[in-house]
Structures are given as C-alpha cells and as structure tokens.
Scaffold this motif. Structure first.
Motif, PDB file in Angstrom:
ATOM      1  N   GLY A  34       0.824  -1.199   0.000  1.00  0.00           N
ATOM      2  CA  GLY A  34       0.000   0.000   0.000  1.00  0.00           C
ATOM      3  C   GLY A  34       0.856   1.245   0.000  1.00  0.00           C
ATOM      4  O   GLY A  34       2.076   1.183   0.199  1.00  0.00           O
ATOM      5  N   TYR A  35       0.222   2.374  -0.227  1.00  0.00           N
ATOM      6  CA  TYR A  35       0.923   3.651  -0.193  1.00  0.00           C
ATOM      7  C   TYR A  35      -0.049   4.719   0.288  1.00  0.00           C
ATOM      8  O   TYR A  35      -1.200   4.771  -0.164  1.00  0.00           O
ATOM      9  CB  TYR A  35       1.462   4.012  -1.588  1.00  0.00           C
ATOM     10  CG  TYR A  35       2.259   5.286  -1.568  1.00  0.00           C
ATOM     11  CD1 TYR A  35       3.542   5.311  -1.026  1.00  0.00           C
ATOM     12  CD2 TYR A  35       1.725   6.473  -2.037  1.00  0.00           C
ATOM     13  CE1 TYR A  35       4.269   6.493  -0.962  1.00  0.00           C
ATOM     14  CE2 TYR A  35       2.444   7.650  -1.986  1.00  0.00           C
ATOM     15  CZ  TYR A  35       3.709   7.655  -1.443  1.00  0.00           C
ATOM     16  OH  TYR A  35       4.418   8.827  -1.371  1.00  0.00           O
ATOM     17  N   ILE A  36       0.394   5.548   1.216  1.00  0.00           N
ATOM     18  CA  ILE A  36      -0.398   6.663   1.744  1.00  0.00           C
ATOM     19  C   ILE A  36       0.291   7.953   1.324  1.00  0.00           C
ATOM     20  O   ILE A  36       1.483   8.127   1.558  1.00  0.00           O
ATOM     21  CB  ILE A  36      -0.495   6.611   3.290  1.00  0.00           C
ATOM     22  CG1 ILE A  36      -0.993   5.254   3.773  1.00  0.00           C
ATOM     23  CG2 ILE A  36      -1.337   7.775   3.807  1.00  0.00           C
ATOM     24  CD1 ILE A  36      -2.415   4.930   3.396  1.00  0.00           C
ATOM     25  N   GLU A  69      -5.148   7.004  -0.275  1.00  0.00           N
ATOM     26  CA  GLU A  69      -4.760   5.624   0.018  1.00  0.00           C
ATOM     27  C   GLU A  69      -4.799   4.786  -1.251  1.00  0.00           C
ATOM     28  O   GLU A  69      -5.798   4.773  -1.961  1.00  0.00           O
ATOM     29  CB  GLU A  69      -5.693   5.015   1.067  1.00  0.00           C
ATOM     30  CG  GLU A  69      -5.634   5.731   2.397  1.00  0.00           C
ATOM     31  CD  GLU A  69      -6.539   5.110   3.445  1.00  0.00           C
ATOM     32  OE1 GLU A  69      -7.125   4.032   3.198  1.00  0.00           O
ATOM     33  OE2 GLU A  69      -6.665   5.714   4.518  1.00  0.00           O
ATOM     34  N   ALA A  71      -3.724   0.739  -2.676  1.00  0.00           N
ATOM     35  CA  ALA A  71      -3.370  -0.612  -2.210  1.00  0.00           C
ATOM     36  C   ALA A  71      -3.400  -1.590  -3.374  1.00  0.00           C
ATOM     37  O   ALA A  71      -4.231  -1.483  -4.276  1.00  0.00           O
ATOM     38  CB  ALA A  71      -4.334  -1.074  -1.125  1.00  0.00           C
ATOM     39  N   GLU A 112       5.896  -0.337   7.794  1.00  0.00           N
ATOM     40  CA  GLU A 112       5.847   0.949   7.109  1.00  0.00           C
ATOM     41  C   GLU A 112       7.249   1.350   6.668  1.00  0.00           C
ATOM     42  O   GLU A 112       8.224   1.121   7.380  1.00  0.00           O
ATOM     43  CB  GLU A 112       5.294   2.035   8.028  1.00  0.00           C
ATOM     44  CG  GLU A 112       3.858   1.798   8.431  1.00  0.00           C
ATOM     45  CD  GLU A 112       3.311   2.897   9.338  1.00  0.00           C
ATOM     46  OE1 GLU A 112       4.031   3.888   9.619  1.00  0.00           O
ATOM     47  OE2 GLU A 112       2.162   2.762   9.763  1.00  0.00           O
TER      48      GLU A 112
END
Length: 125
Positions: A34-36, A69, A71, A112
């Motif tokens: 994922g990436y935020i 967000e 994913a 993370e």
C-alpha cells in the motif's frame, strides 16, 4: 520509495503529474502493498494517469483531498511506479509539501517504510 513531480515549480490552478517509484529489497515478496500520500492543503487528486502496468485494487476517488490511500492486493512487479495527477488550488501560494510512505505485509504485522517528503515552490510570476 521516491517521488518526482512533472515541474520544478507550480502555478495556482496548474495540473501536475506526481510519480511514485517503489522497489523491493531482499528476496521475499510482500503479500500486499500500500501507499499513503498526503497532499498539500487544498490540492485535488485527479486520478491515476499511468499505473506502470499494475493498477491498484484500491485508489482514491477523483477530487479527493488530504490523505490518499492506494493498495495492491495482487503485488505489482518491482521495481515499479505509478503516476497520478493533482491540481493546485487557484488561490495556492508559497511552498507546497507532499508527504507519503509505503505499507507492506509478509505473513506478520504491517510494516511501514520511511516517509518521503517533497517541497515544490510556487512559480515566480
């Protein structure tokens, strides 16, 4: 993780491309990724324009602001990238700050990455 922008400076109301590059270290492949991304205040997400051949299973809605967000349930090939577009507000001024981090999981707890930060100045008139 790394981020690049399509311009060295922005103008109010301008649309920019933001590219996020990712890669894997080690031999084990994560089960999910994922990436935020945190956009500068008032900036608007316009959508993914290049998914690097691996569209995320989860992506923000067009016109989202603030935290985005992304994913991948099916983990993309690494190294890889994706590019999205963002629009500066018409009243934007000063330095704009992008911040984001990756998320991944093997068989245990979520891990993370470090935060990547990018600052882009407003173009001189």
């Amino acid at each position: 993780m790394a981020r690049s922008l399509s311009a060295a400076a922005y103008s109010p109301g301008e649309v920019l491309d933001v590219t996020i590059q990712y890669e894997r270290f080690g031999i084990e492949t994560p089960l999910v990724v994922g990436y935020i991304e945190e956009l500068p205040p008032g900036w608007t997400y316009l959508g993914i324009v290049d998914n690097g051949g691996a569209p995320p299973g989860v992506a923000p809605e067009v016109n989202a602001q603030g935290a985005l967000e992304f994913a991948w349930i099916t983990v993309p090939s690494m190294p890889g990238y994706f590019t999205y577009q963002v629009q500066a507000p018409v009243d934007a001024a000063g330095l704009a700050h992008f911040s984001g981090y990756g998320l991944y999981r093997f068989t245990g707890a979520q891990i993370e990455t470090g935060v990547i930060e990018t600052y882009i100045p407003q173009a001189r008139l």
